[in-house]
Design an enzyme around this catalytic site. Structure first.
Site, PDB file in Angstrom:
ATOM      1  N   HIS A 178       0.591  -1.181   0.224  1.00  0.00           N
ATOM      2  CA  HIS A 178      -0.089  -0.013  -0.149  1.00  0.00           C
ATOM      3  C   HIS A 178       0.906   1.331   0.097  1.00  0.00           C
ATOM      4  O   HIS A 178       0.369   2.410  -0.282  1.00  0.00           O
ATOM      5  CB  HIS A 178      -1.058   0.122   1.166  1.00  0.00           C
ATOM      6  CG  HIS A 178      -0.621   0.346   2.429  1.00  0.00           C
ATOM      7  ND1 HIS A 178       0.105  -0.681   3.297  1.00  0.00           N
ATOM      8  CD2 HIS A 178      -0.498   1.237   3.287  1.00  0.00           C
ATOM      9  CE1 HIS A 178       0.277   0.084   4.410  1.00  0.00           C
ATOM     10  NE2 HIS A 178       0.050   1.293   4.582  1.00  0.00           N
ATOM     11  N   LYS A 182       0.717   5.542  -1.826  1.00  0.00           N
ATOM     12  CA  LYS A 182       0.863   6.808  -1.165  1.00  0.00           C
ATOM     13  C   LYS A 182       1.023   7.896  -2.173  1.00  0.00           C
ATOM     14  O   LYS A 182       2.056   7.904  -2.689  1.00  0.00           O
ATOM     15  CB  LYS A 182       1.501   6.710   0.115  1.00  0.00           C
ATOM     16  CG  LYS A 182       1.013   5.824   1.088  1.00  0.00           C
ATOM     17  CD  LYS A 182       2.098   5.830   2.454  1.00  0.00           C
ATOM     18  CE  LYS A 182       1.715   4.843   3.299  1.00  0.00           C
ATOM     19  NZ  LYS A 182       0.485   5.514   4.264  1.00  0.00           N
ATOM     20  N   HIS A 240       7.607  -2.110   2.489  1.00  0.00           N
ATOM     21  CA  HIS A 240       7.616  -0.808   2.398  1.00  0.00           C
ATOM     22  C   HIS A 240       8.842   0.052   2.147  1.00  0.00           C
ATOM     23  O   HIS A 240       8.952   0.617   1.275  1.00  0.00           O
ATOM     24  CB  HIS A 240       6.754  -0.242   3.559  1.00  0.00           C
ATOM     25  CG  HIS A 240       5.323  -0.969   3.789  1.00  0.00           C
ATOM     26  ND1 HIS A 240       4.445  -1.328   2.786  1.00  0.00           N
ATOM     27  CD2 HIS A 240       4.822  -1.114   5.013  1.00  0.00           C
ATOM     28  CE1 HIS A 240       3.354  -2.064   3.491  1.00  0.00           C
ATOM     29  NE2 HIS A 240       3.552  -1.961   4.721  1.00  0.00           N
ATOM     30  N   LYS A 340       8.044   0.087  15.650  1.00  0.00           N
ATOM     31  CA  LYS A 340       6.708   0.419  16.396  1.00  0.00           C
ATOM     32  C   LYS A 340       7.000   1.190  17.987  1.00  0.00           C
ATOM     33  O   LYS A 340       8.068   1.188  18.491  1.00  0.00           O
ATOM     34  CB  LYS A 340       5.925  -0.756  16.925  1.00  0.00           C
ATOM     35  CG  LYS A 340       5.947  -1.911  15.645  1.00  0.00           C
ATOM     36  CD  LYS A 340       4.484  -1.469  14.936  1.00  0.00           C
ATOM     37  CE  LYS A 340       4.414  -2.626  13.725  1.00  0.00           C
ATOM     38  NZ  LYS A 340       4.245  -1.906  12.484  1.00  0.00           N
ATOM     39  N   LYS A 345       4.289   9.197  15.080  1.00  0.00           N
ATOM     40  CA  LYS A 345       4.016   8.724  13.516  1.00  0.00           C
ATOM     41  C   LYS A 345       4.457   9.587  12.866  1.00  0.00           C
ATOM     42  O   LYS A 345       4.089  10.914  12.775  1.00  0.00           O
ATOM     43  CB  LYS A 345       2.386   8.329  13.259  1.00  0.00           C
ATOM     44  CG  LYS A 345       2.326   7.847  11.894  1.00  0.00           C
ATOM     45  CD  LYS A 345       1.088   7.349  12.047  1.00  0.00           C
ATOM     46  CE  LYS A 345       0.693   6.748  10.567  1.00  0.00           C
ATOM     47  NZ  LYS A 345       0.898   5.385  10.142  1.00  0.00           N
TER      48      LYS A 345
HETATM   49  C1  BG6 Z   1       1.297  -2.678   7.157  1.00  0.00           C
HETATM   50  C2  BG6 Z   1       1.777  -3.139   8.565  1.00  0.00           C
HETATM   51  O1  BG6 Z   1       1.767  -3.022   6.085  1.00  0.00           O
HETATM   52  O2  BG6 Z   1       1.483  -0.999   7.343  1.00  0.00           O
HETATM   53  C3  BG6 Z   1       1.412  -2.634   9.761  1.00  0.00           C
HETATM   54  O3  BG6 Z   1       1.516  -4.477   8.340  1.00  0.00           O
HETATM   55  C4  BG6 Z   1       1.724  -1.114   9.906  1.00  0.00           C
HETATM   56  O4  BG6 Z   1       2.165  -2.949  10.981  1.00  0.00           O
HETATM   57  C5  BG6 Z   1       1.294  -0.310   8.501  1.00  0.00           C
HETATM   58  O5  BG6 Z   1       1.352  -0.290  10.750  1.00  0.00           O
HETATM   59  C6  BG6 Z   1       1.490   1.066   8.458  1.00  0.00           C
HETATM   60  O6  BG6 Z   1       0.955   1.647   7.399  1.00  0.00           O
HETATM   61  P1  BG6 Z   1       0.676   3.135   7.358  1.00  0.00           P
HETATM   62  O7  BG6 Z   1       0.216   3.519   6.029  1.00  0.00           O
HETATM   63  O8  BG6 Z   1      -0.203   3.691   8.472  1.00  0.00           O
HETATM   64  O9  BG6 Z   1       2.067   3.904   7.357  1.00  0.00           O
END
Ligand code: BG6
Length: 490
Positions: A178, A182, A240, A340, A345
């Site tokens: 995903h 973005k 990612h 984590k 964030k």
């Molecule tokens: C997911 C992970 O792929 O991405 C999660 O499994 C993580 O652990 C998340 O929290 C983070 O995604 P974003 O879009 O919130 O940065």
């Protein structure tokens, strides 16, 4: 009238795992927004599948509650009604191949290309494919979207890819990462290849080093059992962070088509210098959080989370000094860091340019600061360029100061809402564009690199370094970059 490539294509969307976390948290909201933005074809319809028996009313309540929880209370009632009408629900035992025949009537009601979404664990992908095949529900124009994690090492990911690949061709398979949906991640291509300023200065001659930070303040939430088997390396780095690194480091693709982009990303993955037994300790840090404070509130350590096994050595933080063995990036380290329960964030990329070879402004700065390009991925998406400027005034001849050119996306484009990654990726899949999905070769090459590190950790049996929740990771991660006389951007 929308341009042709934005004219939505009609499809039958079939979501396996519609009552699960991913579907409720992300997919339903994405479909709601696409519908609202007129990006779903009038004939597009969806079938939600899960194990439990749900009446249509229960199912509609589930959609509504999920949207209220994850999109917000202020829903457009017309869009909501339209979206509800697109949806049907059936209960299905995914492992029972005979049960799939009962779905056939839904497909024959409106024959059109099918987009299957496997929003389930990869463990059931094989059974789902077998069931669909037994009921002859896979056609030449069908597509399938697969969620990560695809396997938990190279061998198991090859197993998943082989299984799904025996029912669908690579052209039909869409592997989601995903982060590739973005805005700010996609903007990396624009930044690099639509701006001559960066295209021509983007290599070892001008860049000193690169930092990629993906920090999360959340912990494991209620998925300890899943996460403990994965850890931050499999959960975030293998996919990612390596995808971001690829977009930053790849050569200009000939075009924006899937083949051009994916083959350039693959070359970067292949050029990653392997982590070895000899360089592991210098180049990789793994950490695990202990209790601490996030935004002033006490939070438990990893071992004290609900469902935790106190002996677990799973990492919740990883820092890596990665090097790319090719002409462009010779001698330019890429420092990656993700964890984590970090302080906030916050995800950003920092490109540190090389310092000027000679300093004529030593009265202001004995060591002249180098330019730095910051790409804020989230939150407050935007770009910032640190530059040196003259301090205004007649007497200020040799005085200079560090300023920032700051381009915030929300201010510059006046966008009330940044499109969610799933929204874009669902739309692109419906348009049959694989450019922003990951190829089998990429997934497997990324595993090859990551597997080596995981094997070395396994072999040396050391426990992760600890860090208090709410900090920026273990001290050893500071040492990792400090050894090169550099520091993390904070
Ligand atoms: C997911 C992970 O792929 O991405 C999660 O499994 C993580 O652990 C998340 O929290 C983070 O995604 P974003 O879009 O919130 O940065």
């Amino acid at each position: 009238m929308k341009p042709e490539h934005l004219q939505p294509c009609a499809c039958n969307g079939v979501i396996f795992g519609i009552t699960g976390d991913l579907a409720r948290r992300k997919l339903l909201g994405a479909l709601y927004h696409l519908d609202k933005d007129q990006l779903l074809h009038a004939d597009t319809r969806f079938l939600g599948l899960a194990h439990g028996a749900l009446s249509l009313d229960d199912f509609r309540n589930l959609i509504l509650n999920s949207l209220v929880q994850f999109v917000g209370g202020n829903l457009d009632q017309t869009v909501l009604r339209r979206l509800m009408q697109r949806f049907s629900y059936r209960s299905l035992e995914f492992a029972d191949a005979q049960a799939y025949a009962a779905l056939c009537d839904w497909f024959t009601e409106k024959p059109q290309p099918t987009l299957f979404y496997f929003a389930t664990s990869a463990a059931v992908f094989g059974s789902i494919c077998a069931g669909l095949a037994a009921a002859q529900l896979i056609a030449a124009d069908s597509q399938v979207i697969m969620e990560k994690p695809i396997g938990d090492n190279l061998r198991s990911s090859q197993g998943v890819n082989d299984t799904v690949g025996s029912y669908f061709s690579e052209r039909q398979i869409y592997r989601i990462d995903h982060y590739l949906g973005k805005e700010t991640v996609l903007n990396l291509l624009v930044l690099r290849f639509a701006n001559a300023l960066f295209t021509s200065n983007w290599d070892y001659t001008c860049i000193d080093h690169v930092q990629i930070t993906v920090a999360e303040s959340v912990g494991i939430e209620d998925r300890w059992a899943f996460y403990d088997k994965a850890g931050q390396m499999r959960d975030m780095v293998q996919n990612h962070l390596l995808q971001i690194l690829c977009l930053l480091a790849m050569e200009p693709p000939a075009d924006l088509d899937a083949e051009s982009i994916r083959s350039e990303k693959l070359k970067v993955l292949k050029a990653l210098r392997p982590i070895t037994r000899e360089n592991l300790a210098r180049n990789v840090v793994r950490g695990q959080y202990t209790e601490g404070f996030i935004k002033g509130k006490p939070v438990p350590g990893y071992h004290d989370e609900a469902g935790a096994n106190r002996g677990s050595a799973t990492e919740t933080f990883v820092a890596i000094k990665a090097e790319i063995d090719n002409w462009r990036w010779s001698g330019v380290p890429f420092y990656l860091r993700t964890g984590k329960r970090l302080a906030v964030k916050h995800s950003e990329i920092n490109i540190h340019f090389k310092a000027q070879p000679h300093n004529i402004f030593h009265d202001s700065y004995p060591v002249l600061p180098a330019n730095k390009l910051t790409i804020r991925l989230q939150p407050d998406e935007g770009i910032e360029l640190q530059m040196m400027n003259k301090v205004p005034g007649i007497t200020e001849i040799g005085r200079i100061a560090k300023n920032r050119l700051d381009l915030s996306f929300s201010e510059s484009f006046n966008t009330a809402r940044i499109v969610d990654a799933y929204e874009r990726l669902l739309f692109e899949a419906m348009q049959r564009n694989q450019s922003w999905f990951v190829s089998r070769d990429e997934v497997e090459q990324a595993w090859r690199w990551v597997d080596r590190i995981l094997e070395l950790w396994q072999e040396n049996g050391e426990k992760p370094d600890t860090y208090p929740a709410g900090s920026w990771g273990p001290i050893s991660s500071i040492a990792l970059i400090a050894r090169d006389e550099r520091e993390w951007d904070g």
